[in-house]
Each structure stands twice: as C-alpha cells, then as structure tokens.
Design a protein around this motif. Structure first.
Motif, short mmCIF file in Angstrom:
data_model
loop_
_atom_site.label_atom_id
_atom_site.label_comp_id
_atom_site.label_asym_id
_atom_site.label_seq_id
_atom_site.Cartn_x
_atom_site.Cartn_y
_atom_site.Cartn_z
N VAL A 275 -11.19 -4.75 -8.61
CA VAL A 275 -12.46 -4.90 -9.34
C VAL A 275 -12.73 -3.65 -10.18
CG1 VAL A 275 -14.96 -5.09 -9.09
CG2 VAL A 275 -13.45 -6.51 -7.69
N ILE A 276 -12.52 -2.47 -9.59
CA ILE A 276 -12.74 -1.21 -10.32
C ILE A 276 -11.87 -1.15 -11.57
CG2 ILE A 276 -12.39 1.29 -10.23
CD1 ILE A 276 -13.21 1.11 -7.24
N TYR A 277 -10.59 -1.43 -11.40
CA TYR A 277 -9.67 -1.35 -12.55
C TYR A 277 -9.90 -2.48 -13.54
CZ TYR A 277 -7.03 2.66 -10.91
OH TYR A 277 -6.66 3.93 -10.55
N TYR A 278 -10.41 -3.61 -13.05
CA TYR A 278 -10.74 -4.69 -13.98
C TYR A 278 -11.82 -4.22 -14.96
CZ TYR A 278 -12.88 -8.92 -15.80
OH TYR A 278 -13.42 -9.87 -16.64
N PHE A 279 -12.92 -3.70 -14.44
CA PHE A 279 -14.00 -3.24 -15.31
C PHE A 279 -13.58 -2.05 -16.15
CE2 PHE A 279 -16.58 -5.63 -12.21
CZ PHE A 279 -17.33 -6.39 -13.09
N PHE A 280 -12.78 -1.16 -15.58
CA PHE A 280 -12.29 0.00 -16.32
C PHE A 280 -11.42 -0.44 -17.50
CE2 PHE A 280 -8.82 3.10 -16.94
CZ PHE A 280 -9.56 4.21 -17.34
N ASN A 281 -10.51 -1.37 -17.24
CA ASN A 281 -9.60 -1.81 -18.30
C ASN A 281 -10.29 -2.65 -19.36
OD1 ASN A 281 -7.13 -0.63 -17.48
ND2 ASN A 281 -6.86 -2.18 -15.90
N VAL A 282 -11.22 -3.49 -18.95
CA VAL A 282 -11.89 -4.37 -19.91
C VAL A 282 -12.91 -3.62 -20.75
CG1 VAL A 282 -13.47 -6.33 -20.13
CG2 VAL A 282 -11.51 -6.46 -18.57
N TYR A 283 -13.73 -2.79 -20.11
CA TYR A 283 -14.86 -2.19 -20.83
C TYR A 283 -14.59 -0.77 -21.34
CZ TYR A 283 -17.40 -6.20 -19.10
OH TYR A 283 -17.80 -7.48 -18.85
N TYR A 284 -13.55 -0.11 -20.82
CA TYR A 284 -13.24 1.24 -21.33
C TYR A 284 -11.93 1.25 -22.10
CZ TYR A 284 -12.52 6.25 -21.65
OH TYR A 284 -12.32 7.52 -22.14
N MET A 285 -10.88 0.67 -21.50
CA MET A 285 -9.59 0.64 -22.18
C MET A 285 -9.48 -0.51 -23.17
SD MET A 285 -8.07 3.27 -20.91
CE MET A 285 -6.37 3.06 -21.46
N HIS A 286 -10.44 -1.47 -23.09
CA HIS A 286 -10.46 -2.64 -23.98
C HIS A 286 -9.15 -3.44 -23.89
CE1 HIS A 286 -14.21 -1.11 -25.53
NE2 HIS A 286 -13.62 0.03 -25.89
N SER A 287 -8.71 -3.64 -22.65
CA SER A 287 -7.50 -4.43 -22.40
C SER A 287 -7.90 -5.80 -21.87
CB SER A 287 -6.61 -3.73 -21.36
OG SER A 287 -6.29 -2.43 -21.77
N LYS A 288 -7.02 -6.77 -22.08
CA LYS A 288 -7.26 -8.11 -21.56
C LYS A 288 -6.70 -8.19 -20.13
CE LYS A 288 -7.26 -10.66 -25.93
NZ LYS A 288 -6.63 -11.75 -26.71
#
Length: 337
Positions: A91-104
């Motif tokens: 969950v942490i990396y999901y939000f990090f990747n989606v909202y900070y790294m802008h990854s799908k």
C-alpha cells in the motif's frame, strides 16, 4: 534463552548493507550507455560482489529455522506477520509510485506480483514459510546419507533450471520441494552448513579463494558479454546462476566459520550489531523509497559512479536506519516490521 550467534549477526549486518549496494550499483550498470566503461566496470564489480547478500538471507533463515522443533502455531504467527508486512508496504509503495513517481501500478495484482520490485523477497519467502513445519519434520528424520543425496539433487536441479532458462525453456513440471527458483536450495544449504559445521573440512583461505574466483568469473564474463552486446547483461548475476550460487555459499561458509563459529565482539560493538540487526528488515523495506527519489532527479550520467555508489549506499543505509529506528518506537512497528 539460547545465546545469539554473532557469526550469523555479522553475515546479517553485511548482507543488508550489500543489498543497498546492489540496488545503487545496478542503477549505474543499467545505465550502461550513459556512463564510461571505467564507471561501468566499477559498478559491476560492486554489484557482483554484493550479490552474495540475498543467498545469505535465505541461508540464515534456513540455518536458524530448519533445525527447530516444528510448531504450527508459531509458524502461523510468522506467516501472518510477513503477510501483514507485505500488504502494508504494498500500500505504501502503491501511493508512493502513483502520486509521487507518477507510475502506473495495479494494486489489485498485489497477490500475484510486487508493487515495488524489491518486495519480491517476501513473495519468495512466504511460500517457504508456508511449508516450513513440514520441511522441519523432513530434516529431523533425515540421516547423513539422505542429506548428501538431497543437497546433490538440489544442486543438479538448480544448475539445470538455470541452463534451460538461458535457452528460454523450462521444465514441464517443477521439482517438488524446490519449485522453479534457487531460493529453497539456499534455505536448505544454510541448514546443512549449520548442521555439519564441525564436520565440513573447510579452510578459510580455500573457501575465500572459491568465493573470490567465482565472483571474478561473474564480473569478467558479464563485462565481456555486455561490451559485445553494447548493453548491460544481467543474466550472469541472477541468483540461480551457478557462479552466484558458489559465491553465495562460499561467502556464508567463510563467515560462519570465523573463530570456529563462535566469533566474539566487544560489548559496545555487539550492542550496535543488535541494533542494526533489529532494524535490518525495515532498512531493506524502506530504502527503496529514498533511492527512487534519487533516481527521479539524477540520471546515471549526471554524477560519477565512483562518487555516487559508495556515498549514496552509505547515505541510504544511514537515513533508512534512522527512520526504522524511530518507527520502532511507535505502534506502527507492529504493522510495518
């Protein structure tokens, strides 16, 4: 209470540091086209030498757990803990990747593939822990003749699987007990090294030479193939590669037998090793957050590998340790670690 084995703690401390080195050095190795050959060679040497860390993590688990008396309740709690940690960090990396790294990222796939690549370790460890009590019963009932036959069979299977993968082939059926990766082999290897630690006729210079020679083969062959292809070739650094298997097992044996397997450190150093060991799992989980932030703003060609790899590895280790040490003082530790 059983006294802590500081040979294992030494391996643990070095291994979690090496994992960080792998991730930093591999960033530069994969940036082959953006850096000089000298920088690539420097990154490759550190990457290859540090590859022993992951085999050591599995071997430590095997050495510590396979000889224990089976306990289903304890194992269920262990499984629940690791599954909880996996979900929390997914969950942490999901939000990090989606909202900070802008990854799908597809959070729905969390049961089948990691949200962040380095979480693969938990996906590999959970199935082993699932069957751990049955492995323990099997090991308790095996005599030396069967131990020898089992480890020989494991080696043959691991090498055969790796060679077949080079030809993009795979067995129609996986071998029971081992699956299609080398991780279960490492788990058993740690147990057998621990079990026969006083009977294996090893000498430190010989084992150290095996480690150095096998690692040198990894480095030279990877460099030659990479230079020929014009891009980083990573297959020879995979954990199922026979050279990595030899290096990993030799490194574990080498440190496990230091001072006859009863290494002693000054009290102050033991205290720091206990602290670092207690934070090592958390450091593994969290350090990619800070590394990904670095990657977002710095390409491999922007700064010299000679400077960045050692400095960033130490910096990531330090900031990750401070974060985990602080989080361990809060109720969040029950969820995150």
């Amino acid at each position: 209470m059983e006294e802590k084995n500081y040979n294992i703690e030494l391996i643990r401390t070095l291994s979690f540091g090496f994992v960080i080195v792998i991730h930093v050095a591999n960033y530069y190795c994969r940036g082959y086209a953006e850096i000089s050959r000298g920088e690539y060679g420097f990154a490759l040497i550190l990457d290859a030498m540090a590859r022993v860390s992951v085999p050591c993590f599995f071997m430590m688990s095997g050495a510590l757990l396979l000889g224990e008396k089976p306990n289903l309740d304890k194992n269920v709690r262990r499984l629940f803990r690791f599954f909880k940690v996996l979900l929390a960090w997914s969950v942490i990396y999901y939000f990090f990747n989606v909202y900070y790294m802008h990854s799908k990222v597809n959070l729905k796939a969390v049961l089948f593939e990691p949200v962040e690549a380095h979480l693969w370790y938990l996906y590999a460890l959970l199935p082993i822990y699932l069957v751990l009590p049955f492995f323990q019963i099997m090991c308790w009932g095996m005599k030396k003749k069967y131990d020898d036959a089992f480890i020989a069979m494991c080696l043959v299977v691991v090498v055969a699987q790796y060679i077949s993968s080079l030809f993009h082939e795979e067995p129609y059926y996986d071998v029971p007990l081992l699956g299609d990766r080398a991780y279960t082999f490492y788990f058993f290897a740690g147990y057998f090294i621990q079990k026969y630690r006083n009977k294996i006729p090893w000498r430190f210079p010989v084992v150290a030479s095996i480690f150095a020679g096998s690692t040198a083969f990894e480095i030279v062959l990877t460099a030659l193939v990479s230079f020929k292809k014009g891009d980083h070739y990573e297959r020879l650094l995979e954990y199922g590669c026979p050279f990595v298997v030899i290096s990993g097992v030799a490194f574990f044996m080498m440190l496990y037998k230091v001072h006859g397997g009863q290494i002693e450190f000054p009290r102050g150093m033991k205290k720091w090793m206990d602290r670092l060991g207690g934070c090592s799992f958390g450091i593994y989980l969290i350090h990619i957050l800070f590394l990904d932030i670095f990657k977002k703003y710095v390409d491999p060609g922007d700064l010299s590998a000679y400077l960045v790899i050692p400095v960033l590895s130490v910096g990531l280790g330090l900031i990750s340790y401070l974060c985990v040490y602080g989080l361990n003082k809060t109720p969040l530790r029950r969820i995150l670690f």
